[in-house]
Motif scaffolding. Sequence first.
Motif, mmCIF file in Angstrom:
data_model
loop_
_atom_site.group_PDB
_atom_site.id
_atom_site.type_symbol
_atom_site.label_atom_id
_atom_site.label_comp_id
_atom_site.label_asym_id
_atom_site.label_seq_id
_atom_site.Cartn_x
_atom_site.Cartn_y
_atom_site.Cartn_z
ATOM 1 N N LEU A 50 0.823 -1.205 0.000
ATOM 2 C CA LEU A 50 0.000 0.000 0.000
ATOM 3 C C LEU A 50 0.864 1.265 0.000
ATOM 4 O O LEU A 50 0.598 2.216 -0.749
ATOM 5 N N GLU A 51 1.912 1.278 0.817
ATOM 6 C CA GLU A 51 2.802 2.439 0.869
ATOM 7 C C GLU A 51 3.445 2.704 -0.496
ATOM 8 O O GLU A 51 3.448 3.833 -0.973
ATOM 9 N N PHE A 52 3.991 1.645 -1.120
ATOM 10 C CA PHE A 52 4.609 1.799 -2.435
ATOM 11 C C PHE A 52 3.587 2.254 -3.471
ATOM 12 O O PHE A 52 3.879 3.096 -4.313
ATOM 13 N N SER A 53 2.400 1.676 -3.410
ATOM 14 C CA SER A 53 1.380 1.995 -4.405
ATOM 15 C C SER A 53 0.913 3.439 -4.310
ATOM 16 O O SER A 53 0.839 4.148 -5.319
ATOM 17 N N ILE A 54 0.611 3.877 -3.108
ATOM 18 C CA ILE A 54 0.147 5.261 -2.934
ATOM 19 C C ILE A 54 1.265 6.242 -3.281
ATOM 20 O O ILE A 54 1.035 7.246 -3.962
ATOM 21 N N LYS A 55 2.482 5.934 -2.833
ATOM 22 C CA LYS A 55 3.622 6.810 -3.106
ATOM 23 C C LYS A 55 3.885 6.922 -4.612
ATOM 24 O O LYS A 55 4.189 8.008 -5.109
ATOM 25 N N THR A 56 3.760 5.825 -5.314
ATOM 26 C CA THR A 56 4.097 5.791 -6.730
ATOM 27 C C THR A 56 2.936 6.196 -7.634
ATOM 28 O O THR A 56 3.114 6.975 -8.565
ATOM 29 N N PHE A 57 1.759 5.651 -7.363
ATOM 30 C CA PHE A 57 0.634 5.821 -8.285
ATOM 31 C C PHE A 57 -0.449 6.758 -7.766
ATOM 32 O O PHE A 57 -1.275 7.226 -8.530
ATOM 33 N N GLY A 58 -0.473 6.958 -6.461
ATOM 34 C CA GLY A 58 -1.520 7.768 -5.869
ATOM 35 C C GLY A 58 -2.667 6.914 -5.362
ATOM 36 O O GLY A 58 -2.710 5.692 -5.560
ATOM 37 N N GLU A 59 -3.589 7.580 -4.699
ATOM 38 C CA GLU A 59 -4.736 6.892 -4.087
ATOM 39 C C GLU A 59 -5.696 6.327 -5.136
ATOM 40 O O GLU A 59 -6.278 5.272 -4.957
ATOM 41 N N ASN A 60 -5.890 7.042 -6.230
ATOM 42 C CA ASN A 60 -6.862 6.632 -7.260
ATOM 43 C C ASN A 60 -6.166 5.954 -8.434
ATOM 44 O O ASN A 60 -5.969 6.546 -9.500
ATOM 45 N N HIS A 61 -5.776 4.718 -8.214
ATOM 46 C CA HIS A 61 -5.080 3.946 -9.251
ATOM 47 C C HIS A 61 -5.466 2.478 -9.104
ATOM 48 O O HIS A 61 -5.741 2.007 -7.999
ATOM 49 N N LEU A 62 -5.455 1.754 -10.219
ATOM 50 C CA LEU A 62 -5.835 0.340 -10.208
ATOM 51 C C LEU A 62 -4.964 -0.478 -9.253
ATOM 52 O O LEU A 62 -5.478 -1.332 -8.517
ATOM 53 N N GLN A 63 -3.647 -0.215 -9.240
ATOM 54 C CA GLN A 63 -2.767 -0.967 -8.338
ATOM 55 C C GLN A 63 -3.150 -0.737 -6.876
ATOM 56 O O GLN A 63 -3.185 -1.674 -6.084
ATOM 57 N N THR A 64 -3.439 0.502 -6.521
ATOM 58 C CA THR A 64 -3.837 0.814 -5.151
ATOM 59 C C THR A 64 -5.162 0.132 -4.822
ATOM 60 O O THR A 64 -5.335 -0.423 -3.727
ATOM 61 N N SER A 65 -6.060 0.129 -5.779
ATOM 62 C CA SER A 65 -7.344 -0.542 -5.602
ATOM 63 C C SER A 65 -7.149 -2.037 -5.338
ATOM 64 O O SER A 65 -7.803 -2.621 -4.464
ATOM 65 N N LYS A 66 -6.248 -2.648 -6.072
ATOM 66 C CA LYS A 66 -5.975 -4.086 -5.882
ATOM 67 C C LYS A 66 -5.405 -4.371 -4.488
ATOM 68 O O LYS A 66 -5.719 -5.396 -3.878
#
Length: 190
Positions: A144-160
């Motif tokens: 979650l930390e990597f995903s939010i840092k890299t892609f932001g809150e509204n991104h498919l990876q963060t959603s997954k």
Amino acid sequence: MNKGNLLKNINRFEEAISHYKKAISLVSIDNNPVLLSKLYNNLGSLYLKKYDFKNSYFFFNSSYILAIKKEIKISPITLINLGITYSFKEKKDSSDYFFLLAEKELNKTKSSFYNLVDFYKNYALHKIRNNEFSSAQNLLQKALEFSIKTFGENHLQTSKVYSSYGNYYKKINNTDLALSSYDKAISSRS
């Protein structure tokens, strides 16, 4: 290979499988082992999406063995996929082995954050399947930390990742946090 990738991306799996197998029959091991290894990995990926673990294992393992024999770089994605396949086959030790190999390769090569998020998320799901909840929670937190840092809150990876958190909370019988995580997964896609 590009046609197979396109067919895979639009969920026309049988056509993609047929295309990759045709491509494999045209590629020589000695002339292009890197391409052959990628084709094996892509076929393994398709079979994994179909929950056909026998064939996914066969092709991921073929990619792995070819890379070792020809002394070419082993894709961390292949190692992650072998970890996932072994996890579904309920072979915990083998799954852990390939996930740890993948982590080592990812750290060594300064791989993309997308691959790191995918690694942590899938390794966490393996830990959840094996009731190793503390480890799973730590891995999900990293994802979650990597995903939010890299892609932001509204991104498919963060959603997954939020969806995986939902699975984690569901497995430990925390319905409120499971529902909250699934809601975050939905809102992250918009």
